[in-house]
Scaffold this motif. Structure first.
Motif, PDB file in Angstrom:
ATOM      1  N   LYS A  98      28.009  16.735  21.285  1.00 55.01           N
ATOM      2  CA  LYS A  98      28.632  15.597  21.967  1.00 55.01           C
ATOM      3  C   LYS A  98      29.575  16.047  23.080  1.00 55.01           C
ATOM      4  O   LYS A  98      30.407  15.295  23.554  1.00 55.01           O
ATOM      5  CB  LYS A  98      29.387  14.738  20.955  1.00 55.01           C
ATOM      6  N   ASP A  99      29.430  17.307  23.485  1.00 55.44           N
ATOM      7  CA  ASP A  99      30.291  17.834  24.545  1.00 55.44           C
ATOM      8  C   ASP A  99      29.714  17.439  25.903  1.00 55.44           C
ATOM      9  O   ASP A  99      28.812  18.084  26.417  1.00 55.44           O
ATOM     10  CB  ASP A  99      30.380  19.363  24.417  1.00 55.44           C
ATOM     11  N   LYS A 100      30.223  16.356  26.480  1.00 56.96           N
ATOM     12  CA  LYS A 100      29.681  15.859  27.742  1.00 56.96           C
ATOM     13  C   LYS A 100      30.214  16.625  28.946  1.00 56.96           C
ATOM     14  O   LYS A 100      29.709  16.475  30.051  1.00 56.96           O
ATOM     15  CB  LYS A 100      30.013  14.371  27.888  1.00 56.96           C
ATOM     16  N   ALA A 101      31.229  17.457  28.729  1.00 60.71           N
ATOM     17  CA  ALA A 101      31.834  18.186  29.848  1.00 60.71           C
ATOM     18  C   ALA A 101      30.842  19.149  30.494  1.00 60.71           C
ATOM     19  O   ALA A 101      30.754  19.241  31.707  1.00 60.71           O
ATOM     20  CB  ALA A 101      33.063  18.948  29.369  1.00 60.71           C
ATOM     21  N   ASP A 102      30.081  19.878  29.654  1.00 58.91           N
ATOM     22  CA  ASP A 102      29.141  20.834  30.233  1.00 58.91           C
ATOM     23  C   ASP A 102      27.698  20.504  29.863  1.00 58.91           C
ATOM     24  O   ASP A 102      26.778  21.221  30.246  1.00 58.91           O
ATOM     25  CB  ASP A 102      29.473  22.269  29.789  1.00 58.91           C
ATOM     26  N   GLY A 103      27.487  19.423  29.135  1.00 59.41           N
ATOM     27  CA  GLY A 103      26.133  19.026  28.794  1.00 59.41           C
ATOM     28  C   GLY A 103      25.495  19.843  27.688  1.00 59.41           C
ATOM     29  O   GLY A 103      24.351  19.629  27.344  1.00 59.41           O
ATOM     30  N   ALA A 104      26.228  20.796  27.128  1.00 56.96           N
ATOM     31  CA  ALA A 104      25.661  21.660  26.096  1.00 56.96           C
ATOM     32  C   ALA A 104      25.402  20.863  24.831  1.00 56.96           C
ATOM     33  O   ALA A 104      26.213  20.044  24.424  1.00 56.96           O
ATOM     34  CB  ALA A 104      26.611  22.810  25.803  1.00 56.96           C
ATOM     35  N   LYS A 105      24.262  21.104  24.208  1.00 57.35           N
ATOM     36  CA  LYS A 105      23.933  20.440  22.953  1.00 57.35           C
ATOM     37  C   LYS A 105      23.887  21.428  21.798  1.00 57.35           C
ATOM     38  O   LYS A 105      24.273  21.107  20.689  1.00 57.35           O
ATOM     39  CB  LYS A 105      22.603  19.711  23.090  1.00 57.35           C
ATOM     40  N   VAL A 106      23.407  22.618  22.073  1.00 57.40           N
ATOM     41  CA  VAL A 106      23.312  23.654  21.043  1.00 57.40           C
ATOM     42  C   VAL A 106      23.733  24.973  21.681  1.00 57.40           C
ATOM     43  O   VAL A 106      23.410  25.235  22.842  1.00 57.40           O
ATOM     44  CB  VAL A 106      21.871  23.783  20.489  1.00 57.40           C
ATOM     45  N   THR A 107      24.459  25.793  20.950  1.00 58.41           N
ATOM     46  CA  THR A 107      24.905  27.086  21.470  1.00 58.41           C
ATOM     47  C   THR A 107      24.367  28.217  20.598  1.00 58.41           C
ATOM     48  O   THR A 107      24.448  28.143  19.369  1.00 58.41           O
ATOM     49  CB  THR A 107      26.442  27.167  21.492  1.00 58.41           C
ATOM     50  N   MET A 108      23.818  29.229  21.227  1.00 58.94           N
ATOM     51  CA  MET A 108      23.392  30.438  20.519  1.00 58.94           C
ATOM     52  C   MET A 108      24.371  31.559  20.844  1.00 58.94           C
ATOM     53  O   MET A 108      24.790  31.713  22.003  1.00 58.94           O
ATOM     54  CB  MET A 108      21.984  30.861  20.923  1.00 58.94           C
ATOM     55  N   SER A 109      24.730  32.339  19.832  1.00 58.56           N
ATOM     56  CA  SER A 109      25.713  33.413  20.034  1.00 58.56           C
ATOM     57  C   SER A 109      25.302  34.693  19.333  1.00 58.56           C
ATOM     58  O   SER A 109      24.684  34.658  18.264  1.00 58.56           O
ATOM     59  CB  SER A 109      27.081  32.981  19.482  1.00 58.56           C
ATOM     60  N   PHE A 110      25.668  35.829  19.953  1.00 61.70           N
ATOM     61  CA  PHE A 110      25.623  37.143  19.309  1.00 61.70           C
ATOM     62  C   PHE A 110      27.061  37.518  18.956  1.00 61.70           C
ATOM     63  O   PHE A 110      27.993  37.198  19.704  1.00 61.70           O
ATOM     64  CB  PHE A 110      25.086  38.214  20.256  1.00 61.70           C
ATOM     65  N   VAL A 111      27.226  38.218  17.853  1.00 63.34           N
ATOM     66  CA  VAL A 111      28.535  38.740  17.468  1.00 63.34           C
ATOM     67  C   VAL A 111      28.796  40.029  18.236  1.00 63.34           C
ATOM     68  O   VAL A 111      27.925  40.911  18.305  1.00 63.34           O
ATOM     69  CB  VAL A 111      28.598  39.009  15.949  1.00 63.34           C
ATOM     70  N   VAL A 112      29.968  40.160  18.848  1.00 60.94           N
ATOM     71  CA  VAL A 112      30.317  41.375  19.587  1.00 60.94           C
ATOM     72  C   VAL A 112      30.760  42.455  18.591  1.00 60.94           C
ATOM     73  O   VAL A 112      31.597  42.185  17.720  1.00 60.94           O
ATOM     74  CB  VAL A 112      31.456  41.096  20.594  1.00 60.94           C
ATOM     75  N   PRO A 113      30.201  43.668  18.691  1.00 60.33           N
ATOM     76  CA  PRO A 113      30.579  44.730  17.743  1.00 60.33           C
ATOM     77  C   PRO A 113      32.077  45.035  17.777  1.00 60.33           C
ATOM     78  O   PRO A 113      32.735  44.907  18.811  1.00 60.33           O
ATOM     79  CB  PRO A 113      29.773  45.939  18.239  1.00 60.33           C
ATOM     80  N   LYS A 114      32.592  45.442  16.646  1.00 58.45           N
ATOM     81  CA  LYS A 114      34.023  45.702  16.485  1.00 58.45           C
ATOM     82  C   LYS A 114      34.531  46.745  17.486  1.00 58.45           C
ATOM     83  O   LYS A 114      35.590  46.580  18.092  1.00 58.45           O
ATOM     84  CB  LYS A 114      34.295  46.177  15.054  1.00 58.45           C
ATOM     85  N   LYS A 115      33.795  47.829  17.683  1.00 56.51           N
ATOM     86  CA  LYS A 115      34.221  48.881  18.609  1.00 56.51           C
ATOM     87  C   LYS A 115      34.287  48.379  20.045  1.00 56.51           C
ATOM     88  O   LYS A 115      35.147  48.812  20.823  1.00 56.51           O
ATOM     89  CB  LYS A 115      33.282  50.091  18.508  1.00 56.51           C
ATOM     90  N   VAL A 116      33.368  47.486  20.396  1.00 54.53           N
ATOM     91  CA  VAL A 116      33.373  46.920  21.754  1.00 54.53           C
ATOM     92  C   VAL A 116      34.587  46.013  21.938  1.00 54.53           C
ATOM     93  O   VAL A 116      35.226  46.011  22.998  1.00 54.53           O
ATOM     94  CB  VAL A 116      32.060  46.152  22.026  1.00 54.53           C
ATOM     95  N   VAL A 117      34.915  45.242  20.914  1.00 57.42           N
ATOM     96  CA  VAL A 117      36.119  44.389  20.962  1.00 57.42           C
ATOM     97  C   VAL A 117      37.359  45.249  21.171  1.00 57.42           C
ATOM     98  O   VAL A 117      38.216  44.944  22.006  1.00 57.42           O
ATOM     99  CB  VAL A 117      36.250  43.558  19.665  1.00 57.42           C
TER     100      VAL A 117
END
Length: 199
Positions: A98-117
């Protein structure tokens, strides 16, 4: 005798595939959590903040396109041209429907590795890819099979919500799906979960 041999070979093949799937899932870095409750398939986990890299898609059917964008980011598609190791799970979040600001309906994500963080997360070069975080908290979790089946996903959500209500917890957000295996692993051997944040 031929039938027996064929059965043995098939059995060995299935065993090998099962071991490969298990090793693949266990070898990849995952976010750490504390298990607070274990009730059969149901769990309550406490997660710390999870750093993620994400892209949006209009619907579930665009998962391949979204995955390619994120794969490009970890394959040097970032401002440091840094190759980043794949992690698990791949998280598909429906809370932006329901986020009308950017039109996004579904988001896919990868977890950033701990060492990279710890070293500093590279910025994406693709404007459709964003860095963000999943805030730490308590999550009710259950597992299910057939990640490609909308029916299986919805049944898992219904089952988890019923358990949350039965135990007296309160939901804080929309369900997210966590997929732990690469696409070549057969559906029956995959680890899939539903996460719902609770109070």
């Amino acid at each position: 005798m031929k039938h027996v041999t064929k059965w043995i070979v098939s059995g060995i093949g299935l065993l090998g595939l099962t071991l490969f799937a298990t090793m693949t899932a266990s070898a990849i870095e995952k976010p750490e959590f504390e298990q607070l409750v274990k009730d059969g398939k149901m769990e309550v986990r406490k997660y710390a903040k999870i750093h993620i890299v994400s892209t949006s898609m209009e619907q579930e059917g665009q998962r391949n396109s979204a995955f390619r964008k994120l794969a490009n980011y970890i394959g040097k598609g970032n401002d440091k041209q840094q190759k980043i190791k794949m992690t698990a799970p791949v998280i598909v979040d429906h809370s932006h429907k329901k986020d009308k600001a950017d039109g996004a309906k579904v988001t896919m994500s990868f977890v950033v590795p701990k060492k990279v963080v710890e070293a500093g997360i590279p910025e994406p070069t693709d404007p459709d890819v964003k860095l963000s975080v999943i805030e730490g908290g308590k999550y009710a979790v259950t597992s299910f099979k057939s990640s490609n089946s909308e029916k299986a996903r919805q049944e898992a959500i219904t089952e988890l919500r019923a358990w949350i209500k039965e135990k007296g917890y309160k939901e804080k957000g929309a369900p997210s799906f966590a997929f732990y295996n690469p696409p070549w692993i057969p559906q029956a051997l995959r680890t899939n979960e539903v996460w719902i944040e609770i109070d």
